[in-house]
Design a protein around this motif. Sequence first.
Motif, short mmCIF file in Angstrom:
data_model
loop_
_atom_site.label_atom_id
_atom_site.label_comp_id
_atom_site.label_asym_id
_atom_site.label_seq_id
_atom_site.Cartn_x
_atom_site.Cartn_y
_atom_site.Cartn_z
N ILE A 23 0.88 -1.17 0.00
CA ILE A 23 0.00 0.00 0.00
C ILE A 23 0.92 1.22 0.00
O ILE A 23 1.82 1.33 0.83
CB ILE A 23 -0.93 0.03 1.22
CG1 ILE A 23 -1.96 -1.10 1.12
CG2 ILE A 23 -1.64 1.38 1.34
CD1 ILE A 23 -2.84 -1.23 2.35
N VAL A 24 0.69 2.12 -0.95
CA VAL A 24 1.49 3.34 -1.05
C VAL A 24 0.62 4.50 -0.59
O VAL A 24 -0.53 4.64 -1.03
CB VAL A 24 1.98 3.58 -2.48
CG1 VAL A 24 2.92 4.78 -2.54
CG2 VAL A 24 2.68 2.34 -3.03
N THR A 25 1.15 5.33 0.30
CA THR A 25 0.39 6.45 0.84
C THR A 25 1.11 7.76 0.55
O THR A 25 2.33 7.81 0.36
CB THR A 25 0.19 6.31 2.36
OG1 THR A 25 1.47 6.28 3.01
CG2 THR A 25 -0.57 5.04 2.69
N PRO A 32 -5.65 15.03 7.96
CA PRO A 32 -5.85 13.61 7.62
C PRO A 32 -6.88 13.38 6.52
O PRO A 32 -6.82 12.35 5.83
CB PRO A 32 -6.30 13.00 8.95
CG PRO A 32 -5.67 13.88 9.99
CD PRO A 32 -5.71 15.26 9.41
N ALA A 33 -7.79 14.33 6.34
CA ALA A 33 -8.77 14.19 5.26
C ALA A 33 -8.11 14.27 3.89
O ALA A 33 -8.72 13.92 2.87
CB ALA A 33 -9.85 15.27 5.38
N THR A 101 -5.50 3.99 12.92
CA THR A 101 -4.63 4.89 13.66
C THR A 101 -3.28 4.94 12.96
O THR A 101 -2.57 3.93 12.89
CB THR A 101 -4.45 4.41 15.11
OG1 THR A 101 -5.73 4.34 15.75
CG2 THR A 101 -3.56 5.36 15.89
N CYS A 102 -2.94 6.11 12.43
CA CYS A 102 -1.72 6.22 11.64
C CYS A 102 -0.79 7.28 12.24
O CYS A 102 -1.23 8.37 12.61
CB CYS A 102 -2.04 6.62 10.20
SG CYS A 102 -3.02 5.41 9.29
N ALA A 103 0.49 6.95 12.31
CA ALA A 103 1.51 7.96 12.58
C ALA A 103 1.78 8.70 11.27
O ALA A 103 1.25 8.33 10.21
CB ALA A 103 2.77 7.29 13.10
N VAL A 109 3.40 12.02 5.36
CA VAL A 109 2.66 10.89 4.80
C VAL A 109 2.16 9.99 5.92
O VAL A 109 2.84 9.80 6.93
CB VAL A 109 3.52 10.08 3.82
CG1 VAL A 109 3.94 10.93 2.63
CG2 VAL A 109 4.74 9.50 4.50
N PRO A 110 0.95 9.43 5.79
CA PRO A 110 0.43 8.51 6.81
C PRO A 110 1.16 7.18 6.76
O PRO A 110 1.48 6.66 5.68
CB PRO A 110 -1.04 8.35 6.42
CG PRO A 110 -1.09 8.67 4.97
CD PRO A 110 -0.02 9.68 4.71
#
Length: 321
Positions: A23-25, A32-33, A101-103, A109-110
């Motif tokens: 998964i690339v973010t 965050p939206a 929940t993302c750092a 980037v998340p």
Amino acid sequence: MSSTFDPRLFRQALGRFPTGVTIVTATAGPDPAQWVGVTANSFNSVSLEPPMVLWSLGRNARSFETFVEASHFAVHILAENQQGLSNRFARTVDDKFDGLTCATGAGGVPLLDDCVACLECRTAHVYEGGDHLIFVGEVLKYSHSDRVPLVFHEGRYAALEEHPELAWSGRSGRNAADRPFAQDHLHALVTQASQRLAGAFHRAVREAGLEVMEWRILAALAGGSGLSLEALADETVMKRSDVADLVDRMVGRGILQRTPDGPDQVHRVAIAPAGQAQLDDLSARAQAQEEALLQDCAPAERQALLSALRRLAGREAGSSA
């Protein structure tokens, strides 16, 4: 492109190459939206010095502009139990990060939790690649674990297994004394039996003029009145865009048909008569192969085997699964 070049067969040929799943973010801003993420198996390493990796993104992706404009991206190599996460980011939904929940990493980037590895990258180059763009990133930071990675092959998830010729050659780090246990290990036996069954049957599928993914669609629609594209994607554990593409081709060949459903005339996909004939033929071939493999088993042994497999799959009557 040559008129004799068949995109369907080309895609089928590419599907023979097993890959990992990533998964690339990226993000369009601090909110965050504004986070975006996509599932991709087009990831590869490029260079150790400097450390660089690449991946590609289709021009029709909803997040295309964000990735093009982003200064950074993160590549997450998924673990074998993260199929659900892969499916989530492969679909077209408004908020793929809902409930996660993302750092945040380089460039904001998340970062997803519990992956096999995570590579935080600065976008170094973007190259033309036909209907895709190729992103090359300089790795700024990375982390990894000993978890088992998720594998993708012929349009479906697969399990990573050590080659049997290596397992007892002394190169795997195992002792010969361990062999009797491993020979009777449930996971190894089920995997080997599944691969033996699938290998023979997939040859029959291709001989019938179908891709393996097309067979999965036929099997998912068997005995029913039809499914929506979303439901069919869930049932086959494939990306909706892949399912839509396959359905279009199968409708064009008379294998499937679309039928209006409900007041909004949303179409459901169902098996056409020609597709039913192929389904019946392949089901008969599968039954014949099963009979050949189990010819040395007594009827009671067959029933015991089926009963045990149903329980493991959560399909036994009265199962709580």
